[in-house]
Design a protein around this motif. Structure first.
Motif, short mmCIF file in Angstrom:
data_model
loop_
_atom_site.label_atom_id
_atom_site.label_comp_id
_atom_site.label_asym_id
_atom_site.label_seq_id
_atom_site.Cartn_x
_atom_site.Cartn_y
_atom_site.Cartn_z
N ALA A 37 -8.40 21.47 2.78
CA ALA A 37 -8.46 20.67 4.00
C ALA A 37 -9.25 21.42 5.06
N LYS A 38 -9.93 20.68 5.90
CA LYS A 38 -10.73 21.31 6.95
C LYS A 38 -9.80 21.95 7.98
N SER A 39 -10.10 23.18 8.34
CA SER A 39 -9.27 23.89 9.31
C SER A 39 -9.64 23.50 10.73
N ALA A 40 -8.65 23.55 11.61
CA ALA A 40 -8.90 23.27 13.02
C ALA A 40 -9.57 24.49 13.66
N ARG A 41 -10.49 24.22 14.57
CA ARG A 41 -11.21 25.32 15.22
C ARG A 41 -10.28 26.23 16.00
N ILE A 42 -9.19 25.64 16.51
CA ILE A 42 -8.26 26.45 17.31
C ILE A 42 -7.60 27.55 16.48
N ASN A 43 -7.60 27.37 15.15
CA ASN A 43 -6.99 28.36 14.26
C ASN A 43 -8.01 29.30 13.63
N PHE A 44 -9.24 29.28 14.10
CA PHE A 44 -10.27 30.17 13.56
C PHE A 44 -9.87 31.63 13.73
N PRO A 45 -10.04 32.44 12.68
CA PRO A 45 -10.53 32.12 11.33
C PRO A 45 -9.35 31.83 10.39
N SER A 46 -9.43 30.72 9.65
CA SER A 46 -8.34 30.36 8.75
C SER A 46 -8.86 29.43 7.65
N LYS A 47 -8.04 29.26 6.64
CA LYS A 47 -8.27 28.28 5.58
C LYS A 47 -7.03 27.39 5.48
#
Length: 455
Positions: free
Chosen positions: A84-94
């Motif tokens: 699933a595409k990660s939210a930018r607010i959680n960068f960096p994440s998968k």
């Protein structure tokens, strides 16, 4: 019941069902076992309500065979982890979604298609990685006993087990800590099941019924419409949850349509359906008397004969029917077909919009505008344009009702999804940790508002 559920819970905790290889092996085993007992299945349903061998094979055994094959061909994909595409607010994440089985599931089956409608949901539960307790209907006693023999002598009871009994048995099972419940049956019993599930907040699916309408407009292929409606109505002696419950036929076609219905009924079952090997009987004395009391001789266009000794009700067509008649107050669930007239399609749509949402709806029309209008404006579980019942034969179409006809769906991937929880997981990297989200918040709100449009 406590021991049965505890045994399955322990089996689930051992994580065997989490392996797709195990699930596939069990599905193949179940298919082979059903094929082995094909003759006994046909005989059991004949004992219970004189179900013809052809109908037993086509609507019970073959449907399950095809469903298993469809699951086996797709289960690797369905059970795989989806990115699933990660939210930018959680960068960096998968981010990813992992289908997760519920655990110990209970499938409560009906009597009208006592093999297929009992085992079909169980296939989805197995495919999703659950353990399964099956409670078949005691109203079809020979089939219930055979299902117990087939399953309990061939499968580990911690994984798949049949429990026979009446309503008290069902209540005893419902009192246990289950993880999912799947019920197929009447709206009345469905409410009881749902109330019991609510006591423990157990998720559930209800597959119920209702008065499924059929509409025949002036553009229909009348010969084919009469043939397909007669088939869909009188297969299994009308004891089908998606059977055409009643027909609205455009006024100008009424007499011709009724005569064509009569002709096709005779073509199917002969002049005396009581002597036909291709026409089933009513399941019980209770259901027989309920149905017999719905036949008003003054409205009989064709049929109407009954025999309580053999629980036989002749394929019957009723005319001059209105919504005030007793037969229009409940789901018929038998071989009695009321015919209503209409002039304007919009009027019929308005009438049906005021009724409970049915499990199925059928429209016979070659007018694309009418097809679009009916399918767009009326709410129902599923259905057909220019056919009846046959949509159930496609495992790629989810099957289920809405409102009084139930909720939730199954068949194919819908079955897998019904018995799976989509577990959402985010995996965060440690190499960057933005301090904006942490207290103290003084001076950070304006920064958050500026960043909002980029998130």
């Amino acid at each position: 019941m406590k021991n049965i559920v505890q045994r399955q819970r322990q089996f689930f905790k051992d994580a065997k069902t989490l392996k797709v290889k195990f699930r596939k092996a069990q599905l193949r085993k179940l298919k082979a076992t059903l094929n082995k007992y094909e003759g006994e299945i046909i005989e059991a349903l004949k004992h219970d309500f004189e179900k013809p061998a052809f109908e037993t094979f086509s609507t019970e055994i073959m449907v399950l065979d095809q469903e298993i094959d469809h699951i086996l061909a797709n289960i690797n994909n369905w059970s795989s982890t989806q990115r699933a595409k990660s939210a930018r607010i959680n960068f960096p994440s998968k981010s990813y979604i992992k289908p997760q089985p519920y655990g110990v599931t209970l499938v409560i089956g009906p009597w009208n298609y006592p093999v297929q409608l009992t085992l079909n949901p169980a296939l989805g539960a197995i495919a999703a990685g659950n353990t399964v307790i099956i409670k078949p209907s005691e109203i079809a006693p020979h089939t219930s006993a055979l299902l117990t023999k087939i399953i309990n002598s061939n499968f580990n009871p911690g994984f798949l087990h049949v429990v026979e009994g009446d309503a008290d048995t069902t209540q005893a099972l419902l009192s246990q800590p289950l993880d999912y419940i799947f019920f197929t049956g009447s709206t009345h019993v469905g409410k009881i099941i749902m109330k019991a599930a609510a006591e423990q907040l157990t998720p559930l699916t209800l597959e119920l019924g209702g008065k499924s309408p059929t509409i025949v407009d002036e553009t229909a292929d009348l010969e084919l419409a009469a043939k397909r409606i007669a088939w869909g109505k009188f297969i299994n002696a009308g004891q089908t949850c998606v059977s055409p419950d009643f027909v609205y036929v455009q006024n100008s076609l009424h007499d011709k349509f009724c005569n064509l219905l009569k002709e096709h009924i005779r073509n199917f079952f002969g002049d005396n359906a009581a002597q036909s090997d291709d026409f089933a009987r009513i399941i019980s004395d209770k259901h027989f008397h309920r149905l017999a009391n719905l036949i008003d001789p003054s409205n009989v266009f064709y049929g109407g004969s009954t025999n309580p000794d053999t629980r036989y009700i002749e394929p019957t067509v009723l005319t001059n029917i209105s919504w005030d008649d007793p037969i229009m107050q409940e789901e018929i669930f038998g071989p009695i077909l009321p015919i209503l007239r209409f002039n304007e399609l919009n009027h019929i749509i308005e009438t049906l919009q005021s009724k409970s949402h049915p499990l199925a709806l059928y429209l016979f029309s070659t007018n694309k505008l009418n097809q679009k209008k009916v399918m767009h404006r009326l709410r129902f579980g599923g259905g057909c344009i220019n056919d009846t019942v046959a949509h159930l034969g496609n495992p790629k179409l989810p099957f289920g009702g809405m409102g009084n006809s139930g909720f939730g769906s199954y068949h194919g991937k819908a079955s897998f999804d019904t018995f799976s929880h989509p577990k959402s997981i985010m995996k965060k990297s440690n190499w960057l940790d933005i301090p904006l989200r942490y207290p103290p918040y003084e001076g950070k709100l304006n920064w958050l508002k500026k960043l909002k449009k980029f998130l």
